[in-house]
Design an enzyme around this catalytic site. Structure first.
Site, mmCIF file in Angstrom:
data_model
loop_
_atom_site.group_PDB
_atom_site.id
_atom_site.type_symbol
_atom_site.label_atom_id
_atom_site.label_comp_id
_atom_site.label_asym_id
_atom_site.label_seq_id
_atom_site.Cartn_x
_atom_site.Cartn_y
_atom_site.Cartn_z
ATOM 1 N N GLY A 76 21.553 72.080 24.802
ATOM 2 C CA GLY A 76 22.492 72.131 23.685
ATOM 3 C C GLY A 76 23.678 71.192 23.897
ATOM 4 O O GLY A 76 24.182 70.577 22.948
ATOM 5 N N ASP A 77 24.123 71.068 25.146
ATOM 6 C CA ASP A 77 25.253 70.171 25.422
ATOM 7 C C ASP A 77 24.832 68.714 25.242
ATOM 8 O O ASP A 77 25.591 67.900 24.712
ATOM 9 C CB ASP A 77 25.784 70.399 26.840
ATOM 10 C CG ASP A 77 26.384 71.784 26.998
ATOM 11 O OD1 ASP A 77 26.908 72.329 26.008
ATOM 12 O OD2 ASP A 77 26.324 72.325 28.116
ATOM 13 N N ASP A 92 13.259 72.352 32.293
ATOM 14 C CA ASP A 92 14.508 73.110 32.415
ATOM 15 C C ASP A 92 15.362 72.807 31.187
ATOM 16 O O ASP A 92 15.810 71.678 31.010
ATOM 17 C CB ASP A 92 15.239 72.696 33.704
ATOM 18 C CG ASP A 92 16.487 73.536 33.979
ATOM 19 O OD1 ASP A 92 16.943 74.249 33.062
ATOM 20 O OD2 ASP A 92 16.996 73.472 35.104
ATOM 21 N N ARG A 125 12.158 74.811 18.520
ATOM 22 C CA ARG A 125 11.848 74.634 17.093
ATOM 23 C C ARG A 125 12.675 73.508 16.461
ATOM 24 O O ARG A 125 12.471 73.181 15.291
ATOM 25 C CB ARG A 125 12.091 75.950 16.340
ATOM 26 C CG ARG A 125 11.028 77.009 16.653
ATOM 27 C CD ARG A 125 11.260 78.275 15.852
ATOM 28 N NE ARG A 125 12.515 78.910 16.251
ATOM 29 C CZ ARG A 125 13.285 79.619 15.437
ATOM 30 N NH1 ARG A 125 12.941 79.789 14.166
ATOM 31 N NH2 ARG A 125 14.411 80.156 15.876
ATOM 32 N N GLY A 161 16.319 75.605 19.754
ATOM 33 C CA GLY A 161 15.473 75.456 20.935
ATOM 34 C C GLY A 161 14.246 74.597 20.637
ATOM 35 O O GLY A 161 14.368 73.534 20.009
ATOM 36 N N THR A 168 21.136 74.800 16.311
ATOM 37 C CA THR A 168 20.065 74.391 17.230
ATOM 38 C C THR A 168 19.111 75.561 17.435
ATOM 39 O O THR A 168 19.530 76.715 17.564
ATOM 40 C CB THR A 168 20.617 73.895 18.579
ATOM 41 O OG1 THR A 168 21.228 74.977 19.266
ATOM 42 C CG2 THR A 168 21.617 72.758 18.385
ATOM 43 N N ASN A 223 29.666 68.623 30.444
ATOM 44 C CA ASN A 223 28.251 68.307 30.188
ATOM 45 C C ASN A 223 28.101 67.487 28.900
ATOM 46 O O ASN A 223 27.309 66.537 28.841
ATOM 47 C CB ASN A 223 27.415 69.581 30.057
ATOM 48 C CG ASN A 223 27.218 70.308 31.377
ATOM 49 O OD1 ASN A 223 27.434 69.738 32.449
ATOM 50 N ND2 ASN A 223 26.805 71.566 31.296
HETATM 51 P P1 ADP Z 1 21.294 75.947 23.802
HETATM 52 O O1 ADP Z 1 20.871 75.256 25.056
HETATM 53 O O2 ADP Z 1 22.734 75.727 23.462
HETATM 54 O O3 ADP Z 1 20.890 77.386 23.678
HETATM 55 P P2 ADP Z 1 18.978 75.178 22.210
HETATM 56 O O4 ADP Z 1 18.137 75.974 23.138
HETATM 57 O O5 ADP Z 1 18.907 75.490 20.770
HETATM 58 O O6 ADP Z 1 20.528 75.180 22.626
HETATM 59 O O7 ADP Z 1 18.593 73.642 22.431
HETATM 60 C C1 ADP Z 1 19.343 72.590 21.880
HETATM 61 C C2 ADP Z 1 18.414 71.515 21.366
HETATM 62 O O8 ADP Z 1 17.632 71.001 22.442
HETATM 63 C C3 ADP Z 1 17.406 71.995 20.327
HETATM 64 O O9 ADP Z 1 17.951 71.911 19.024
HETATM 65 C C4 ADP Z 1 16.251 71.020 20.527
HETATM 66 O O10 ADP Z 1 16.494 69.839 19.782
HETATM 67 C C5 ADP Z 1 16.319 70.688 22.019
HETATM 68 N N1 ADP Z 1 15.376 71.507 22.794
HETATM 69 C C6 ADP Z 1 15.627 72.691 23.415
HETATM 70 N N2 ADP Z 1 14.517 73.178 24.004
HETATM 71 C C7 ADP Z 1 13.536 72.289 23.752
HETATM 72 C C8 ADP Z 1 12.143 72.201 24.089
HETATM 73 N N3 ADP Z 1 11.547 73.171 24.801
HETATM 74 N N4 ADP Z 1 11.446 71.126 23.653
HETATM 75 C C9 ADP Z 1 12.039 70.147 22.928
HETATM 76 N N5 ADP Z 1 13.336 70.170 22.566
HETATM 77 C C10 ADP Z 1 14.083 71.214 22.977
#
Ligand code: ADP
Length: 299
Positions: free
Chosen positions: A246-247, A241, A217, A215, A213, A41
């Site tokens: 993160g990937d 989705d 935020r 999410g 990371t 990915n």
């Molecule tokens: P993982 O998928 O590894 O758990 P995260 O959920 O932290 O990682 O997401 C990785 C990155 O994707 C975040 O740092 C952010 O930049 C982006 N991201 C994730 N979710 C969202 C969202 N709902 N809206 C905007 N950007 C997002």
């Protein structure tokens, strides 16, 4: 250039009305196969953003392996170092997904990924890459060997969380955990933390730089040395989705660094790319191109 050493899987998604309990059978509505594996990915995300991406990994001599090689090549990834492995199946993640809630369960059968060896990573794309991306879905001794053989910047995603061998973190230039992975690595109690508290945990790991990371935020950049941590806010999008966000983030971070950006600049690029990747289904359903990311950053 960017090289990824890691897992190549096929995701088998089964839509269910509700997730099964222990010992229970539920009947699925439909089955979808999608390319997956954290390593692949990340490679696909990087490949769609720029040239010079190599994948180092293993698949089986099976139809799933054919599909994964084709998917990577279709994302402009060089697959000459993805070997076919006699006697082992391509790695598979079986994922029942509950309709409505989107909640899931994941069972990974690593198959050929378990055969990726230290000898497989002693190769030119690992020695020569500007940026090497590593995760923890292949044997740890292979991750360690790749980090040691790397000539460029080493970026490690510590997922899935597991105890790391001594000395691995000292070979990592940028660690990219999500919040949960950071807390596990630091051996801290789960719970909500402020960015300043997360930065303190990150600094305690003894890695040069950490990007956490967060999410929706965004991402927290904890640079090497005593520089202040910086919170890069997420880009506001209608996420449908977030699988694989993160990937995509890490693949984009690698392309940013390989292109000469500093860590903060590469994180700005990655935050934009990862947000765009959440606007379509699955881990690779909405991976952006470089033009898409630049258009967002220029707005
Ligand atoms: P993982 O998928 O590894 O758990 P995260 O959920 O932290 O990682 O997401 C990785 C990155 O994707 C975040 O740092 C952010 O930049 C982006 N991201 C994730 N979710 C969202 C969202 N709902 N809206 C905007 N950007 C997002």
């Amino acid at each position: 250039s960017v090289t990824v050493v890691g897992s190549v899987n096929e995701d088998v998604l089964v839509a269910v009305d509700r997730l099964p309990g222990r010992g229970e059978t539920v009947v699925g509505r439909s089955v979808t196969r999608a390319p997956g594996g954290k390593g692949a990915n990340q490679a696909a995300a990087a490949g769609l953003l720029g040239p010079g991406v190599h994948m180092v990994g293993r698949v089986g001599e099976d139809a799933a392996g054919d599909r994964q090689l084709a998917a990577l090549a279709g994302s402009r990834v060089n697959v000459s170092r993805v070997h076919r492995t006699p006697g082992l199946p391509t790695g598979t993640a079986t994922i029942p997904v509950e309709e409505g809630s989107g909640e899931n369960l994941i069972v990974v059968a690593p198959g050929a990924n378990e055969a990726l060896s230290p000898a497989d990573v002693d190769v030119e794309p690992v020695h020569r890459a500007d940026v090497l991306l590593l995760q923890l879905e292949v044997p740890l001794e292979t991750v360690q060997a790749a980090a040691t053989a790397a000539g460029g910047t080493v970026v490690l995603t510590p997922a899935p969380p597991r105890a790391l061998p001594d000395g691995l973190l000292s070979r990592v230039d940028v660690l990219v955990p999500n919040e949960h992975e950071l807390v596990q690595l630091a051996g801290a109690a789960p719970g909500d933390r402020t960015p300043a508290e997360l930065a303190a945990l990150a600094r305690g790991l003894g890695v040069r730089a950490v990007v956490v990371t967060l999410g929706a935020r965004g991402a927290l950049v904890v640079p090497s040395g005593d520089g202040p941590a910086l919170l890069q806010e997420a880009l506001a999008v209608d996420a449908v989705d977030t699988t694989g966000a993160g990937d995509c983030f890490t693949g984009a971070l690698a392309q940013g660094l390989a292109g000469g950006a500093d860590l903060a600049g590469a994180v700005r690029y990655a935050v934009a790319a990862a947000a765009l990747s959440t606007t379509g289904p699955g881990a690779r359903g909405a991976l952006p191109g470089d033009d898409d990311v630049r258009a967002v950053l220029d707005r």
